[in-house]
Design an enzyme around this catalytic site. Structure first.
Site, PDB file in Angstrom:
ATOM      1  N   HIS A 122       0.853  -1.191   0.000  1.00  0.00           N
ATOM      2  CA  HIS A 122       0.000   0.000   0.000  1.00  0.00           C
ATOM      3  C   HIS A 122       0.884   1.235   0.000  1.00  0.00           C
ATOM      4  O   HIS A 122       1.656   1.444   0.923  1.00  0.00           O
ATOM      5  CB  HIS A 122      -0.911   0.020   1.236  1.00  0.00           C
ATOM      6  CG  HIS A 122      -2.054  -0.959   1.150  1.00  0.00           C
ATOM      7  ND1 HIS A 122      -3.256  -0.764   1.768  1.00  0.00           N
ATOM      8  CD2 HIS A 122      -2.170  -2.137   0.492  1.00  0.00           C
ATOM      9  CE1 HIS A 122      -4.081  -1.773   1.495  1.00  0.00           C
ATOM     10  NE2 HIS A 122      -3.428  -2.619   0.731  1.00  0.00           N
ATOM     11  N   TYR A 132      -9.476   5.562   6.844  1.00  0.00           N
ATOM     12  CA  TYR A 132      -9.722   5.934   8.245  1.00  0.00           C
ATOM     13  C   TYR A 132     -10.761   7.045   8.229  1.00  0.00           C
ATOM     14  O   TYR A 132     -10.487   8.148   7.755  1.00  0.00           O
ATOM     15  CB  TYR A 132      -8.423   6.438   8.896  1.00  0.00           C
ATOM     16  CG  TYR A 132      -7.387   5.363   9.137  1.00  0.00           C
ATOM     17  CD1 TYR A 132      -6.519   4.946   8.126  1.00  0.00           C
ATOM     18  CD2 TYR A 132      -7.248   4.774  10.396  1.00  0.00           C
ATOM     19  CE1 TYR A 132      -5.561   3.970   8.362  1.00  0.00           C
ATOM     20  CE2 TYR A 132      -6.287   3.799  10.639  1.00  0.00           C
ATOM     21  CZ  TYR A 132      -5.451   3.404   9.622  1.00  0.00           C
ATOM     22  OH  TYR A 132      -4.498   2.437   9.859  1.00  0.00           O
ATOM     23  N   PRO A 136      -5.114   0.207  18.927  1.00  0.00           N
ATOM     24  CA  PRO A 136      -4.941  -0.355  17.582  1.00  0.00           C
ATOM     25  C   PRO A 136      -4.781   0.648  16.434  1.00  0.00           C
ATOM     26  O   PRO A 136      -4.218   0.281  15.398  1.00  0.00           O
ATOM     27  CB  PRO A 136      -6.200  -1.206  17.377  1.00  0.00           C
ATOM     28  CG  PRO A 136      -7.168  -0.792  18.423  1.00  0.00           C
ATOM     29  CD  PRO A 136      -6.382  -0.204  19.549  1.00  0.00           C
ATOM     30  N   LYS A 193       0.407  -0.382  15.150  1.00  0.00           N
ATOM     31  CA  LYS A 193       1.821  -0.343  15.523  1.00  0.00           C
ATOM     32  C   LYS A 193       2.294  -1.551  16.332  1.00  0.00           C
ATOM     33  O   LYS A 193       3.508  -1.780  16.448  1.00  0.00           O
ATOM     34  CB  LYS A 193       2.103   0.926  16.346  1.00  0.00           C
ATOM     35  CG  LYS A 193       2.141   2.191  15.519  1.00  0.00           C
ATOM     36  CD  LYS A 193       3.479   2.334  14.826  1.00  0.00           C
ATOM     37  CE  LYS A 193       3.493   3.395  13.766  1.00  0.00           C
ATOM     38  NZ  LYS A 193       3.396   2.864  12.400  1.00  0.00           N
ATOM     39  N   TYR A 232       3.331   6.632  10.226  1.00  0.00           N
ATOM     40  CA  TYR A 232       2.610   5.448   9.736  1.00  0.00           C
ATOM     41  C   TYR A 232       3.567   4.400   9.183  1.00  0.00           C
ATOM     42  O   TYR A 232       3.355   3.193   9.354  1.00  0.00           O
ATOM     43  CB  TYR A 232       1.595   5.874   8.665  1.00  0.00           C
ATOM     44  CG  TYR A 232       0.490   4.875   8.490  1.00  0.00           C
ATOM     45  CD1 TYR A 232      -0.656   4.923   9.289  1.00  0.00           C
ATOM     46  CD2 TYR A 232       0.584   3.857   7.547  1.00  0.00           C
ATOM     47  CE1 TYR A 232      -1.671   3.989   9.154  1.00  0.00           C
ATOM     48  CE2 TYR A 232      -0.428   2.916   7.399  1.00  0.00           C
ATOM     49  CZ  TYR A 232      -1.550   2.987   8.217  1.00  0.00           C
ATOM     50  OH  TYR A 232      -2.541   2.049   8.080  1.00  0.00           O
TER      51      TYR A 232
HETATM   52  C1  DHB Z   1      -5.754  -2.951  10.483  1.00  0.00           C
HETATM   53  C2  DHB Z   1      -5.729  -2.703  11.836  1.00  0.00           C
HETATM   54  C3  DHB Z   1      -5.355  -1.463  12.294  1.00  0.00           C
HETATM   55  O1  DHB Z   1      -5.313  -1.204  13.621  1.00  0.00           O
HETATM   56  C4  DHB Z   1      -5.033  -0.447  11.425  1.00  0.00           C
HETATM   57  O2  DHB Z   1      -4.687   0.772  11.890  1.00  0.00           O
HETATM   58  C5  DHB Z   1      -5.034  -0.716  10.076  1.00  0.00           C
HETATM   59  C6  DHB Z   1      -5.411  -1.957   9.610  1.00  0.00           C
HETATM   60  C7  DHB Z   1      -6.163  -4.291   9.975  1.00  0.00           C
HETATM   61  O3  DHB Z   1      -6.410  -5.177  10.787  1.00  0.00           O
HETATM   62  O4  DHB Z   1      -6.267  -4.464   8.750  1.00  0.00           O
END
Ligand code: DHB
Length: 402
Positions: free
Chosen positions: A78, A207, A299, A303, A391
């Protein structure tokens, strides 16, 4: 004592998740023996859904570290992510801003690649082995008592004990409370996570901030997708049927552009807590903690695994140097070199979370402020670059000394 048969190894590792297995693999490449113990079966670990985003450093650990190059074939690169607010997409071009991309490759696959590599290399990884006691972490011969997969009581002694045993770490509980601090933060929201059997709705992660709360559109493969939406931490995932879940997701991602998710049967659902935790210090004598045992992040931004891999790469260097020099002070380098990144990741995860989520009872002022922040980040090249640097991850400070 106790009559349990005693085994010995160089590095005893508690926890056969990605952190414990990568450490064991790297030590093996350096000719250093280890034994890995985990209370769970391999099948149980493989059935646990975790995040799916790997920073370039984690991809390099797998590919250049000789674990597997499956991520390059089965994963998806990505080059950007999307911030969606006020019903509009704002793309953050990670590649153009930082020269780096991330990879969508689920943690279960990372685990399977590591477990297969360890098995192929004859690694001593014992699933179904439950640690019952941590023994003398501040001695020259730390160890653990454990019950093996056949129910027999055993003891393992080592030169160095590593707790890679996750957020409910037994090794962490063996740290003396007068020496170690737990820095903790609990957030007033959680994520409802699903896996749906459906085609992809988007190529990149989205997001989304909305008046109904946060939602994240992620992917898994051509037939299964991963989505999340903000919920109350007390939510019981079994109370929600497919129809209600899709309605909630759809209203959060809706906008004037007419975007809608492609729906399908939901095959997995669970609620993820939002917590930040940092243990300081992470060393007690000859016991060290890595990954979630040492720190937990919420989450947002995915990270956790990336941070665990960075810990392990630093620790592997430090262990090599410690064995060459025989100087226990070298073990402190682990905390000094890994700690900076831990706090960067803590900041990044909590910043992304706070920017994108409404706290319960949020005042209209605060929501408008968050939207202004999102707009400043998305519309400023410097703002986008700051997000993209976090990121895609940070470089770890180089090795000091011999
Ligand atoms: C996923 C989980 C995340 O916490 C995130 O920021 C991006 C993707 C995932 O499980 O695909």
């Amino acid at each position: 004592m106790g009559g349990a048969p005693v085994e010995t190894t160089r590095v005893g590792i508690v926890g056969a998740g990605p952190a414990g297995l990568l450490l064991s693999h790297l030590l093996h490449l350096s000719g250093i023996d280890s034994v890995v113990l985990d209370a769970r079966t391999r099948e149980e670990i493989e059935a646990t859904h975790r995040a799916g985003i790997l920073e370039p450093g984690a991809v390099a650990a797998l590919v250049d570290g000789g674990v597997s190059d499956r991520v390059l074939r089965d994963g998806d690169r990505h080059d950007g992510i999307v911030l969606r607010f006020d019903g509009e997409d704002h793309r953050i071009d990670l590649k153009a801003l930082t020269g780096r991309s991330v990879w969508l490759y689920p943690q279960q696959d990372v685990f399977a690649d590591l477990a297969d590599r360890r098995a192929a290399d004859g690694g001593d990884v014992r699933f179904g082995a439950t640690v019952t006691e941590v023994l003398e972490p501040d001695s020259r011969r730390p160890g653990v008592r454990f019950v093996d997969a056949d129910g027999a009581a055993r003891e393992l002694r080592c030169d160095l004990l590593v707790g890679a045993d996750g957020s409910r770490s037994a090794c962490r509980r063996a740290l003396p409370t007068e020496e170690s601090r737990l820095l903790f933060h609990e957030y007033p929201y959680a994520w409802f996570g699903i896996i749906a059997q459906a085609p992809r709705s988007t190529d990149e992660l989205v997001y989304t901030e909305s008046e109904h709360g946060f939602a994240l559109v992620s992917q898994r493969n051509a037939t299964h997708q991963r989505h999340y939406f903000q919920c109350d931490p007390a939510t019981d995932a079994t109370d929600w049927d497919d129809e209600r879940i899709w309605a909630e997701l759809q209203r959060r991602v809706a906008g004037p552009d007419g975007f809608a998710l492609r729906e399908g049967p939901i095959v997995e659902r669970s609620v993820l807590r939002f917590r930040s935790l940092v243990v300081e210090p992470v060393r007690h004598g000859r016991m060290l903690l890595v990954g979630d045992a040492a720190h937990t992040v919420p989450p947002t931004g995915a990270k956790g695994l990336n941070l665990a891999f960075a810990d392990v790469q630093v620790l592997h260097d430090v262990v090599g140097r410690w064995l060459r020099t025989g100087d226990d002070d070298v073990l402190n380098d682990y905390r000094h070199r890994a700690g900076e990144r831990v706090w960067r990741a803590q900041h990044f995860s909590s910043w992304m979370s706070a920017m994108l989520h409404a706290r319960p009872g949020e005042e209209p002022f605060e929501r408008r402020r968050r939207l202004a922040e999102l707009r400043m980040v998305a519309e400023s090249e410097h703002g986008r670059a700051f997000l993209a640097e976090g990121y895609t991850g940070w470089d770890t400070p180089p090795v000091a000394g011999p």
